[in-house]
Enzyme design. Structure first.
Site: not given
Ligand code: A3P
Length: 289
Positions: A45, A73, A100, A130, A224
């Site tokens: 996250k 992935w 991770h 998150s 995205m």
């Molecule tokens: P939130 O749950 O705070 O919205 P990971 O990819 O490490 O699992 O992290 C997911 C988090 O990154 C989520 O946060 C997601 O919304 C955010 N995220 C993914 N793409 C993003 C982007 N382009 N800009 C900002 N946040 C992004």
């Protein structure tokens, strides 16, 4: 392979059995890194998917064909997950890998390699929020209970993937032994173009302004979050139930303020101070307010 209820314990850390086995974790520990590998290392996250997308777009010079046709992935597989072998590609360019895992687990494999590591940090309060919401939709993670209950396990480090503090200290504390660039989620939010430029420099990928512009546009949250190759909407709801909440949830800095009580903030800050004593110089940049 469902194994939604299974937890694999490896090096004292819990991992979801849906994505990991003892064998897959063991193989990661002794992974044969190549010198031109690029590894995205994150605590969950922290912006993993975002970085996977940016990396894809840097190497395609802003052309979004791969990003629009191949799931994240597959483009940058997790080296500890069971799917690695099936999806690993032998293409022309460098391999992109995601992990991770804590540094200590990968140390034996990474130590003598020239692989480049991109470590993404994020304010742990936003990570906790998150991660909490992600637990509610990910059927391969335990029921998080209330936010208070989840926060307690997060601070104890007994959540899946282990302690945030150990993760950050492990990777950043050894950055001098690695070819490592630390990038923060907050800086990417503040200045995505600048963060992409820094990555291009680290990776040795010169970029024209038009290409930078294309990458920036594609990697914006609004774009995205609509991409099925990055937003996990292709995963069935029995595994990731996005009717209950989205993987691309808010994508903002400071959402913790909507979740933490003042008591939780004080407790968090005290534990943070104790855990991070002497290591505040590590690349941790976020607004503490
Ligand atoms: P939130 O749950 O705070 O919205 P990971 O990819 O490490 O699992 O992290 C997911 C988090 O990154 C989520 O946060 C997601 O919304 C955010 N995220 C993914 N793409 C993003 C982007 N382009 N800009 C900002 N946040 C992004």
């Amino acid at each position: 392979m469902a194994r939604l209820e299974v937890t694999e314990i490896f090096c004292g850390i819990n991992f979801p059995g849906h994505l990991h086995t003892q064998e897959s974790l063991h193989s990661a520990q002794y992974f044969g890194f190549q010198n031109n590998d690029i590894v995205i290392a994150t605590y969950p996250k922290s912006g993993t998917t975002w970085m996977q997308e940016i990396l894809t777009l840097i190497y395609s010079k802003g052309d979004d064909l791969l990003a629009k046709t191949i799931p994240n992935w597959e483009r940058a597989p997790w080296l500890e997950q069971i799917y690695l072998r099936d999806i690993q590609r032998d293409g022309g360019g460098p391999r992109f890998l995601t992990t991770h895992l804590q540094y200590d687990i990968l140390k034996p494999a990474l130590k003598n390699s020239q692989a480049k590591v991109i470590y993404v940090t994020r304010n742990p309060k936003d990570v906790a929020v998150s991660f909490y919401h992600f637990h509610k939709i990910a059927k391969f993670l335990p029921d998080p209970g209330t936010f208070e209950e989840f926060l307690t396990t997060f601070l104890e480090g007994t959540v899946h993937y282990g302690s945030w503090f150990d993760h950050v200290k492990g990777w950043l504390g050894h950055k001098d032994e690695l070819k490592l660039l630390c990038v923060s989620y907050e800086n990417m939010k503040k200045d995505l173009r600048g963060a992409i430029k820094g990555l291009c420099k680290f990776l040795g990928c010169p970029m024209y302004p038009k290409e930078l512009e294309d990458i920036e546009r594609h990697c914006d949250f609004s774009t995205m979050s609509k991409s099925s190759m990055a937003n996990y909407t292709t995963v069935p709801p029995e595994i990731l139930d996005q009717n209950q909440g989205k993987f691309m949830r808010k994508g903002i800095v400071g959402d913790w303020k909507e979740h933490f009580t003042s008591e939780q903030t004080t407790r968090f800050d005290e534990i943070f101070k104790k855990e991070m004593q002497g290591v505040r110089h590590l690349c941790l940049e976020w607004d503490q307010e």
